[in-house]
Design a protein around this motif. Structure first.
Motif, PDB file in Angstrom:
ATOM      1  N   UNK A   6      -0.099  11.467   4.835  1.00 24.33           N
ATOM      2  CA  UNK A   6       0.853  10.361   4.963  1.00 24.33           C
ATOM      3  C   UNK A   6       0.248   9.318   5.895  1.00 24.33           C
ATOM      4  N   UNK A   7       0.121   8.093   5.360  1.00 19.68           N
ATOM      5  CA  UNK A   7      -0.566   7.042   6.113  1.00 19.68           C
ATOM      6  C   UNK A   7       0.356   5.940   6.620  1.00 19.68           C
ATOM      7  N   UNK A   8       1.646   6.051   6.360  1.00 21.46           N
ATOM      8  CA  UNK A   8       2.547   4.947   6.660  1.00 21.46           C
ATOM      9  C   UNK A   8       2.746   4.713   8.150  1.00 21.46           C
TER      10      UNK A   8
ATOM     11  N   UNK B  79       0.840  -1.206   0.000  1.00 20.99           N
ATOM     12  CA  UNK B  79       0.000   0.000   0.000  1.00 20.99           C
ATOM     13  C   UNK B  79       0.870   1.250   0.000  1.00 20.99           C
ATOM     14  N   UNK B  80       0.438   2.285  -0.725  1.00 19.92           N
ATOM     15  CA  UNK B  80       1.199   3.517  -0.770  1.00 19.92           C
ATOM     16  C   UNK B  80       1.032   4.289   0.536  1.00 19.92           C
ATOM     17  N   UNK B  81       2.147   4.740   1.079  1.00 25.40           N
ATOM     18  CA  UNK B  81       2.067   5.508   2.319  1.00 25.40           C
ATOM     19  C   UNK B  81       1.596   6.941   2.052  1.00 25.40           C
ATOM     20  N   UNK B  82       1.883   7.433   0.848  1.00 28.93           N
ATOM     21  CA  UNK B  82       1.516   8.809   0.528  1.00 28.93           C
ATOM     22  C   UNK B  82       0.110   8.869  -0.059  1.00 28.93           C
ATOM     23  N   UNK B  83      -0.713   9.703   0.554  1.00 28.89           N
ATOM     24  CA  UNK B  83      -2.072   9.909   0.046  1.00 28.89           C
ATOM     25  C   UNK B  83      -2.179  11.272  -0.614  1.00 28.89           C
TER      26      UNK B  83
ATOM     27  N   UNK C 268       7.492   2.639   7.507  1.00 28.58           N
ATOM     28  CA  UNK C 268       7.342   3.399   6.259  1.00 28.58           C
ATOM     29  C   UNK C 268       7.838   4.829   6.443  1.00 28.58           C
TER      30      UNK C 268
END
Lengths: 95, 187
Positions: B116-118, A1-5, B122
Motif C-alpha cells: 500500500x503506497x497511499x 495513482x493507485x494506492x494499492x500495489x 488515501x
C-alpha cells in the motif's frame, strides 16, 4: 495513482495461475463425477442381483443351489426327484 | 448493443479447447488489473484480493456461455468479482464491529501493508471503504472508483437502482465523515 500495489511480476504470472487453478478444479470435479457414476453403476448392477437372490426359487435346481443340499443327494436320486413332482413337494416341505 | 470482443465469441462457442484457452487468456489480460483493483478495494489486502481475482475469472469461464449482454461485459465481470469478494468476507466474518472500530483496524492494517503506497488521505479513504458494511462497500466501489452507471450496476447485480442509490448515499456519507476529518484534506 493507485494506492494499492502488487508484488513484482504479479500480473505476468496471474493468467498461468488462474488457468492452472481452473484445470485442477476441473480434474477434481471429474474425479468426483467418476466416483459418483461408479457408485451409481454398482447400485444398478448389485441391487437387481440381490433382489434376484432373495426371490423364491421356482425350479428344483434353484432350490438345491439355494439350500446347498445337492452334495447330500445321490445323482440318481437327483434325477428321480427332478422328474417326480410329488417327491419334489415332499423334499421342499422338509427343507 | 455494444460490439463484443472476438475472444468472447470464442469463449461462448469454442472451436477447440486450445482456442478457448487462448480466448480465456485474452479475457484475463484485458480485465485482470481492473478486477484486481476492484476486489483489493473491497478486501484491503493482497492475499485476499489474489484469491478473489482468481475465483472471479474461474467463475467467468464457467458462466460466460450464459452471458447474453443484458449488462455490459465489464459490469457483469465486476458483479461476479464483487460476489466473490463478499463470499470471502463471509467466510472470514468476525464479530460485528462499529464503523469507527472497523476504520481504526483497517487504517492500521493499511499502514503496515507493504503493498500500500497511499498517503494519509488515501489511507483514510480506503480504510473508510473497508469499514463499510459489505453491500454498501460493493456499491460504493463500483460507483465511486469504477464510475459504473447505476443502470449497469442494477443490470449486473439484480438490485434496483433506488436501492443502489440509497446504499451509495449512506456509504458516501460515512466515507466523507472520515476523510474530511483529516487535517488539510479538502471537503
Amino acid at each position: 495513482m493507485e494506492a494499492f500495489r502488487t508484488p513484482p511480476g504479479y500480473f505476468e504470472t496471474l493468467p498461468d495461475r488462474i488457468v492452472a487453478r481452473r484445470r485442477a478444479r476441473t480434474v477434481r470435479t471429474l474425479s468426483w463425477a467418476a466416483a459418483a457414476v461408479a457408485a451409481c453403476g454398482a447400485v444398478v448392477v448389485l441391487v437387481p442381483q440381490m433382489l434376484e437372490r432373495e426371490r423364491a426359487c421356482e425350479t428344483f435346481a434353484c432350490l438345491l443351489d439355494a439350500t446347498r443340499t445337492e452334495e447330500l443327494l445321490h445323482d440318481d436320486l437327483l434325477e428321480e426327484l427332478a422328474e417326480d413332482p410329488a417327491a419334489f413337494e415332499v423334499l421342499t416341505e422338509d427343507l | 448493443m455494444v460490439p463484443q470482443p472476438v475472444w468472447l465469441e470464442e469463449l461462448q462457442h469454442p472451436t477447440s479447447s486450445a482456442a478457448r484457452e487462448q480466448a480465456f487468456r485474452a479475457l484475463i489480460a484485458e480485465y485482470q488489473r481492473p478486477v484486481y483493483q476492484h476486489v483489493r478495494r473491497m478486501l484491503g489486502n493482497h492475499a485476499d484480493a489474489d484469491d478473489a481475482v482468481q475465483e472471479t475469472f474461474i467463475q467467468v469461464h464457467r458462466s460466460v456461455s450464459g452471458f447474453r449482454g443484458e449488462a455490459p461485459l465489464r459490469a457483469w465481470i465486476f458483479a461476479i468479482a464483487g460476489r466473490k469478494a463478499l463470499d470471502l468476507l463471509a467466510r472470514r466474518r468476525v464479530r460485528e464491529r462499529s464503523f469507527d472500530e472497523a476504520f481504526e483496524q483497517a487504517s492500521t492494517a493499511l499502514a503496515a501493508d507493504p503493498y500500500f503506497d497511499g498517503d494519509a488521505a488515501a489511507r483514510a479513504l480506503h480504510a473508510a471503504v473497508l469499514a463499510l458494511p459489505e453491500r454498501q462497500r460493493q456499491v460504493f466501489v463500483l460507483r465511486y472508483f469504477e464510475a459504473l452507471p447505476y443502470a449497469e450496476i442494477a443490470a449486473a447485480t439484480g438490485v434496483t437502482e433506488g436501492a443502489l442509490k440509497a446504499s451509495y448515499h449512506h456509504a458516501a456519507e460515512k466515507v466523507r465523515r472520515f476523510v474530511t476529518a483529516l487535517p488539510n484534506v479538502p471537503d
